[in-house]
Design a protein around this motif. Sequence first.
Motif, PDB file in Angstrom:
ATOM      1  N   UNK A  54      63.671  90.444  52.454  1.00 30.84           N
ATOM      2  CA  UNK A  54      63.218  90.422  53.844  1.00 30.84           C
ATOM      3  C   UNK A  54      61.906  91.170  54.071  1.00 30.84           C
ATOM      4  N   UNK A  55      61.709  92.285  53.386  1.00 28.41           N
ATOM      5  CA  UNK A  55      60.589  93.165  53.753  1.00 28.41           C
ATOM      6  C   UNK A  55      59.479  93.196  52.717  1.00 28.41           C
ATOM      7  N   UNK A  56      59.466  92.303  51.734  1.00 29.80           N
ATOM      8  CA  UNK A  56      58.456  92.387  50.676  1.00 29.80           C
ATOM      9  C   UNK A  56      57.067  92.096  51.233  1.00 29.80           C
ATOM     10  N   UNK A  57      56.092  92.926  50.871  1.00 31.77           N
ATOM     11  CA  UNK A  57      54.711  92.753  51.340  1.00 31.77           C
ATOM     12  C   UNK A  57      53.782  93.669  50.551  1.00 31.77           C
ATOM     13  N   UNK A  58      52.492  93.436  50.712  1.00 26.47           N
ATOM     14  CA  UNK A  58      51.448  94.353  50.231  1.00 26.47           C
ATOM     15  C   UNK A  58      50.770  94.954  51.461  1.00 26.47           C
ATOM     16  N   UNK A  59      50.559  96.264  51.448  1.00 20.68           N
ATOM     17  CA  UNK A  59      49.919  96.920  52.590  1.00 20.68           C
ATOM     18  C   UNK A  59      48.441  96.556  52.650  1.00 20.68           C
ATOM     19  N   UNK A  71      52.889  98.550  47.242  1.00 19.65           N
ATOM     20  CA  UNK A  71      53.952  97.564  47.061  1.00 19.65           C
ATOM     21  C   UNK A  71      55.095  97.960  47.992  1.00 19.65           C
ATOM     22  N   UNK A  72      55.357  97.136  48.987  1.00 16.76           N
ATOM     23  CA  UNK A  72      56.363  97.507  49.973  1.00 16.76           C
ATOM     24  C   UNK A  72      57.537  96.544  49.983  1.00 16.76           C
ATOM     25  N   UNK A  73      58.778  97.080  50.080  1.00 18.78           N
ATOM     26  CA  UNK A  73      59.123  98.503  50.105  1.00 18.78           C
ATOM     27  C   UNK A  73      59.176  99.089  48.688  1.00 18.78           C
ATOM     28  N   UNK A  74      58.837 100.379  48.601  1.00 20.68           N
ATOM     29  CA  UNK A  74      58.930 101.103  47.339  1.00 20.68           C
ATOM     30  C   UNK A  74      58.827 102.587  47.642  1.00 20.68           C
ATOM     31  N   UNK A 109      64.262 102.926  42.846  1.00 14.89           N
ATOM     32  CA  UNK A 109      64.449 101.526  43.230  1.00 14.89           C
ATOM     33  C   UNK A 109      63.525 101.216  44.403  1.00 14.89           C
ATOM     34  N   UNK A 110      63.413  99.913  44.739  1.00 18.68           N
ATOM     35  CA  UNK A 110      62.533  99.501  45.823  1.00 18.68           C
ATOM     36  C   UNK A 110      62.857 100.236  47.127  1.00 18.68           C
ATOM     37  N   UNK A 111      64.140 100.344  47.444  1.00 21.04           N
ATOM     38  CA  UNK A 111      64.553 100.880  48.737  1.00 21.04           C
ATOM     39  C   UNK A 111      65.288 102.213  48.605  1.00 21.04           C
TER      40      UNK A 111
END
Length: 806
Positions: free
Chosen positions: A227-232, A319-322, A361-363
């Motif tokens: 759901x929340x994967x993105x690059x800032x 790298x979001x979320x991380x 982990x990512x979250x």
Amino acid sequence: MRLSPAPLRLSRSPVLLALALPLAAALAFSDETLDKVPKSEGYCSRILRVQGTRREGYTEFSLRVEGDPDFYKPGTSYRVTLSAAPPSYFRGFTLIALKENREGDKEEDHAGTFQIIDEEETQFMSNCPVAVTESTPRRRTRIQVFWIAPPAGTGCVILKASIVQKRIIYFQDEGSLTKKLCEQDSTFDGVTDKPILDCCACGTAKYRLTFYGNWSEKTHPKDYPRRANHWSAIIGGSHSKNYVLWEYGGYASEGVKQVAELGSPVKMEEEIRQQSDEVLTVIKAKAQWPAWQPLNVAAPSAEFSVDRTRHLMSFLTMMGPSPDWNVGLSAEDLCTKECGWVQKVVQDLIPWDAGTDSGVTYESPNKPTIPQEKIRPLTSLDHPQSPFYDPEGGSITQVARVVIERIARKGEQCNIVPDNVDDIVADLAPEEKDEDDTPETCIYSNWSPWSACSSSTCDKGKRMRQRMLKAQLDLSVPCPDTQDFQPCMGPGCSDEDGSTCTMSEWITWSPCSISCGTGMRSRERYVKQFPEDGSVCTLPTEETEKCTVNEECSPSSCLMTEWGEWDECSATCGMGMKKRHRMVKMSPADGSMCKAETSQAEKCMMPECHTIPCLLSPWSEWSDCSVTCGKGMRTRQRMLKSLAELGDCNEELEQVEKCMLPECPIDCELTEWSQWSECNKSCGKGHMIRTRMIQMEPQFGGAPCPETVQRKRCRVRKCLRNPSIQKLRWREARESRRSEQLREESDGEQFPGCRMRPWTAWSECTKLCGGGIQERYMTVKKRFKSSQFTSCKDKKEIRACNVHPC
């Protein structure tokens, strides 16, 4: 974030200490071989010299150092893995580290120290505590230990392993069981792989940075955040070698920390702008949602310039979320040793850890790293819960790619080796398009008329035309741009005019001649092509104008930089705001605060909001079919990304289509059992049978058909021994059957409302033995008007035949 190696532990159990050599290794050594070793020598030398059964050139066993380095950094921990390729295995092993060209019979010959990771698998040898061996001899395919590199000045180190398999010892001086590491030069300690040289290029160069995300569930499936994967937002700058945005082996600044943990570029941009003398361009690009590059969405990009002093570029994006993971480039040098400008850089990116948060982990929840650690690249062996974990220590699949292309050069160039791309005025180069290469799957509107030329003089300009993408029939085939540019000149100027000279673009204005008050500044251009008719080019090659740095010059005045370009409008439609900035170049001489403003804001108007079309996300993948076999349905969705208040959107957000999976299994179908037949004998023991018919054969792996004939015993009466009486009985039975048949035939004619034909003869038996069936039929001969269909219909009889065993 770094995984700390296990503390040093020496096993002193009497049982374990007895294992001076692996059990199988001890069996492999003969007494004669051991007798050849002087008794006075230490055991470390004995395990090095007893090699009577060694076999060279074997590759089924391997010794590997994490990251496959050729150099070691003094004092650094490395994970060492000893493994066997399936189906091979080993029962015992010995692992040592020696200084190059040393025999190992002295304590000072050994280099570095090992640390035990799993005491159930490994232990230190009792008579040679610098070596590692197995805890218990058993089948295994892999072991791991940590090796702490020796102090500086040690030189090259040889890691050696012996493998025991049954009664064979593999101990190699070269090959897959030996690894040579040399000491890394201290001048390159974790900062950069090569020194940054002074730049000798002339003029300036303009580049475009394009960022392509490749972090998706398909490429990185473990724990992928759907759901929340993105690059800032991308933040960086072109700078000199005196300024470092970030680097491996360095510590993250507060700006880098805020990008790494929060995805906020505000503090990072503030830090960059404070280095005004060392920075030429601040690089900024929008965030990317989702984290993989959709075909119908333009990739984030930004343009920047470099010159001889500020020829490096750096950037980063979270790298979001991380926890604190990023990608980027650090001090990428765009100046060549031939005194030119790099034409193109393509770099695949793997994530790195900013050293400010210890999540794995990512979250992971926030867990500040105290004290802060150095920036380092992530590896596949950091932590078993890491989404990039690989027990074999393989490389991490790249998560993004950055492309840096040179799009223009300005000013006089001084390349020793000329470029093969002439882009001194790149945006003015004519684009020859002999044919339309638009894919058939891209449906466009017609091109609009050409716009007016951007130049009103004989300087080179550009004009533009546009078209609209109506449909993209195949998303796997990208569609070309919807805008087209063409070089042009102002009215009265023509490329065909033989007396026209072609000029380069104006080089940027020089600094003002004075630091306070009103002065002069100038800019230049040069003749790119002289007139073909040989006439003199009369267009000016230099311009000067007045410039004001500070109107009121006093000890409290401060020196400011030029205003930067306006930011993008804060609104995508309707009224918004835009800002521009400048920085303090020199503080007031009297030590007072600079009162000049460093930012300006003004209103900006975008197209009316109701004219903005629907902004939709790409279609999701099709869902699984609604059935497990046969015909079903599947769906896919997309989301509305534009705000609801910007206008109604009537585009469909869900699609449904039919799906077909392999046919469902069909089981065999049978009729009900018939009535039991008459006994096949008139006296004594006999058999009766009953049958059923197959209505549907099994299909697509359905259940097979069960039996269709059943037989059971029957006993009418005892048979009489007197033959004459027996014949009498047969005669009576035959007459009884004949009378029964006549009665049935006569009964058939008495059915109410119809007249029946007599019974047909019995059909041939379906089997010669083992129980078959016979059939006969009675059909309607005439049906009266008053007859009922239920009482007047064709009849059928079945009886058993040939019931004797085969």
